[in-house]
Design an enzyme around this catalytic site. Structure first.
Site, PDB file in Angstrom:
ATOM      1  CB  SER A 108       3.098  -1.042 -22.899  1.00  0.00           C
ATOM      2  OG  SER A 108       1.401  -1.073 -23.125  1.00  0.00           O
ATOM      3  CE1 TYR A 144      -6.421  -3.799 -33.639  1.00  0.00           C
ATOM      4  CE2 TYR A 144      -5.753  -3.919 -35.504  1.00  0.00           C
ATOM      5  CZ  TYR A 144      -5.230  -3.522 -34.666  1.00  0.00           C
ATOM      6  OH  TYR A 144      -4.668  -2.827 -34.056  1.00  0.00           O
ATOM      7  CG  ASP A 161     -12.756   1.760 -19.702  1.00  0.00           C
ATOM      8  OD1 ASP A 161     -12.200   1.880 -20.286  1.00  0.00           O
ATOM      9  OD2 ASP A 161     -13.674   1.077 -18.919  1.00  0.00           O
ATOM     10  CB  ILE A 162     -10.718   5.352 -24.458  1.00  0.00           C
ATOM     11  CG1 ILE A 162     -10.324   3.720 -24.743  1.00  0.00           C
ATOM     12  CG2 ILE A 162      -9.719   6.074 -24.021  1.00  0.00           C
ATOM     13  CD1 ILE A 162      -9.364   3.339 -26.149  1.00  0.00           C
ATOM     14  CE  LYS A 219      -6.974  -0.067 -34.613  1.00  0.00           C
ATOM     15  NZ  LYS A 219      -6.452   0.996 -33.731  1.00  0.00           N
ATOM     16  CG  ASP A 269      -2.059   2.676 -20.461  1.00  0.00           C
ATOM     17  OD1 ASP A 269      -1.592   2.965 -21.540  1.00  0.00           O
ATOM     18  OD2 ASP A 269      -2.583   1.633 -20.243  1.00  0.00           O
TER      19      ASP A 269
END
Length: 258
Positions: free
Chosen positions: A26, A162, A70-71, A166, A47
């Protein structure tokens, strides 16, 4: 193992390149997978939502391969890498796009939310890079494109952890680029600004004015569309970028000019 398409040498041509895209079920990942397929690449749709991955692969057609992963789980990531190499014999491009966030004031967030944000956004990318770049090292070539965020460069209210993840991806990618250059692997980062995705819709549910305020702040007066990010990924995935490594590119409509 299926017959693997030969690589082309045209600078702008992705025909024959095996491109693994995480989070491709997505949003931005879907847009990237669509663009890479249009450029002739064979795309692996990875995904956590297996049904979404299968749906996207069916829409793209060709040799597109859906893979459930599932990363945050290293065994799952290694199984994904093995499945792709068993099928195609190599991995030419890795795009780490899978991500997740929960917006909220840092001082009020539960540490369980931190753990999930870190597990997906930081550890997930680390798992995928180590697993796949080992394959790329053996084959003597490869391209990594990590999707970070402009929150890494300028911060973002309500996204402290987050932003930290990043920012870590930006720094990590520079180091990966240095360590892997000697074996013919490049690694770069794309930092999206606010993008019109299902994740943005989820994050802005409690603030219906957020979209309008961001659109006013962005010089180009709109949120990024998935294809805007996909255009940048397609360039970095192509031979045309073969002398670019360790770089960070903002795709933000001018919101950030770092």
């Amino acid at each position: 193992m299926a017959e693997t398409p030969a690589l082309t040498t045209n600078d702008q041509d992705l025909t024959g390149r095996i491109c693994l895209v995480t989070g491709a079920g997505s949003g931005i990942g879907h847009g990237i997978a669509t663009r890479l397929t249009a450029e002739g690449a064979v795309v692996v749709i990875a995904d956590i939502d297996e049904e979404a991955a299968r749906s996207v692969a069916a829409d793209l057609g060709g040799d597109s391969l859906p893979v459930a992963v599932d990363i945050t789980d290293r065994d799952s990531v290694d199984a994904m890498t093995a499945q792709v190499t068993d099928r195609f014999g190599r991995i030419d491009v890795l795009v780490n796009c899978a991500g997740w966030d929960k917006v909220g004031p840092f001082l009020e967030q539960d540490t369980a939310i931190w753990d999930r944000i870190v597990a997906i956004n930081l550890y997930g990318t680390l798992h995928c890079c180590q697993s796949v770049v080992r394959v790329m090292t053996e084959q003597g070539h490869g391209t990594v494109v990590n999707i970070a965020s402009d929150a890494a460069r300028v911060g973002s209210s309500g996204e402290a952890v987050y932003s930290a993840c990043k920012g870590g991806i930006v720094a990590f990618t520079k180091t990966l680029a240095r360590e892997s250059a000697r074996v013919g692997i490049t690694a770069n980062v794309i930092c999206p600004g606010p993008a019109d995705t299902p994740l943005f819709a989820e994050m802005s549910e409690d603030n219906p004015k957020l979209r309008a305020s961001l659109e006013r702040a962005i010089p180009l007066r709109r949120l990024a569309q998935p294809e805007d990010l996909a255009n940048a990924v397609a360039f970095l995935a192509s031979p045309a970028s073969s002398y670019i490594t360790g770089q960070t590119l903002s795709v933000s409509g001018g919101l950030t000019m770092a």
